[in-house]
Design an enzyme around this catalytic site. Sequence first.
Site, PDB file in Angstrom:
ATOM      1  N   ASP A  68       0.847  -1.194   0.000  1.00  0.00           N
ATOM      2  CA  ASP A  68       0.000   0.000   0.000  1.00  0.00           C
ATOM      3  C   ASP A  68       0.884   1.246   0.000  1.00  0.00           C
ATOM      4  OD1 ASP A  68      -3.221   0.482   0.995  1.00  0.00           O
ATOM      5  OD2 ASP A  68      -1.834   2.183   1.068  1.00  0.00           O
ATOM      6  N   ASN A  81     -12.818  -3.209   3.138  1.00  0.00           N
ATOM      7  CA  ASN A  81     -13.771  -2.122   3.348  1.00  0.00           C
ATOM      8  C   ASN A  81     -14.779  -2.130   2.197  1.00  0.00           C
ATOM      9  OD1 ASN A  81     -12.256  -1.280   5.602  1.00  0.00           O
ATOM     10  ND2 ASN A  81     -10.880  -0.091   4.291  1.00  0.00           N
ATOM     11  N   GLY A  93     -15.843   2.594   4.534  1.00  0.00           N
ATOM     12  CA  GLY A  93     -14.583   3.318   4.371  1.00  0.00           C
ATOM     13  C   GLY A  93     -13.837   2.991   3.092  1.00  0.00           C
ATOM     14  N   GLN A  94     -14.540   2.416   2.101  1.00  0.00           N
ATOM     15  CA  GLN A  94     -13.881   2.072   0.836  1.00  0.00           C
ATOM     16  C   GLN A  94     -13.602   3.328   0.027  1.00  0.00           C
ATOM     17  OE1 GLN A  94     -16.141  -0.690  -1.566  1.00  0.00           O
ATOM     18  NE2 GLN A  94     -14.462  -1.029  -2.999  1.00  0.00           N
ATOM     19  N   HIS A 119     -10.843  -5.311  -2.783  1.00  0.00           N
ATOM     20  CA  HIS A 119      -9.476  -5.589  -2.339  1.00  0.00           C
ATOM     21  C   HIS A 119      -9.490  -5.914  -0.860  1.00  0.00           C
ATOM     22  CE1 HIS A 119     -10.263  -1.283  -1.940  1.00  0.00           C
ATOM     23  NE2 HIS A 119      -9.496  -1.313  -0.864  1.00  0.00           N
ATOM     24  N   HIS A 127      -7.026  -5.711   2.595  1.00  0.00           N
ATOM     25  CA  HIS A 127      -5.816  -5.183   3.229  1.00  0.00           C
ATOM     26  C   HIS A 127      -5.238  -6.283   4.108  1.00  0.00           C
ATOM     27  CE1 HIS A 127      -6.842  -0.879   2.371  1.00  0.00           C
ATOM     28  NE2 HIS A 127      -8.078  -1.359   2.416  1.00  0.00           N
TER      29      HIS A 127
END
Length: 115
Positions: free
Chosen positions: A31, A88, A94-95, A101, A103
């Site tokens: 990230d 998310n 909170g996307q 995807h 995390h």
Amino acid sequence: MLNTCIFCEIISGRVSSDKVFDDDMLYAFRDVNPQSPVHIVIVPKKHISTLGEVCESDEVVLGHIQVIASKIAKEFLSLKNGFRVVSNCGYDGGQTVYHVHYHLLGGRVFKWPPG
Ligand code: AMP
């Protein structure tokens, strides 16, 4: 303006990334804004906007992501004390990037519940 997806651009190689793992179904990279000492993003190569949009035919790739997340955490990153995998979904979740995807976070102790 053309609506491009940053993760599709990364998967295609048109946008550079710090790749960690790649196979026929998924792509994993570090990230750009890490929230922990280890922060990997794992994405299916198929574009799916959110977890709220998945269908039964996505079961294989979504299950594969769980297995590969574990493999990356243990074999490549040596996260022996544990790790967290989070996806998310949508505004409330909170996307910010609308390509499903996960995390993979590690290297510190996480709190619960999340903020
Ligand atoms: P989310 O907010 O759950 O949708 O997660 C999107 C994640 O993608 C964030 O943690 C961003 O830092 C990360 N991200 C966005 N663009 C890039 C990029 N070009 N390279 C690496 N990570 C990115």
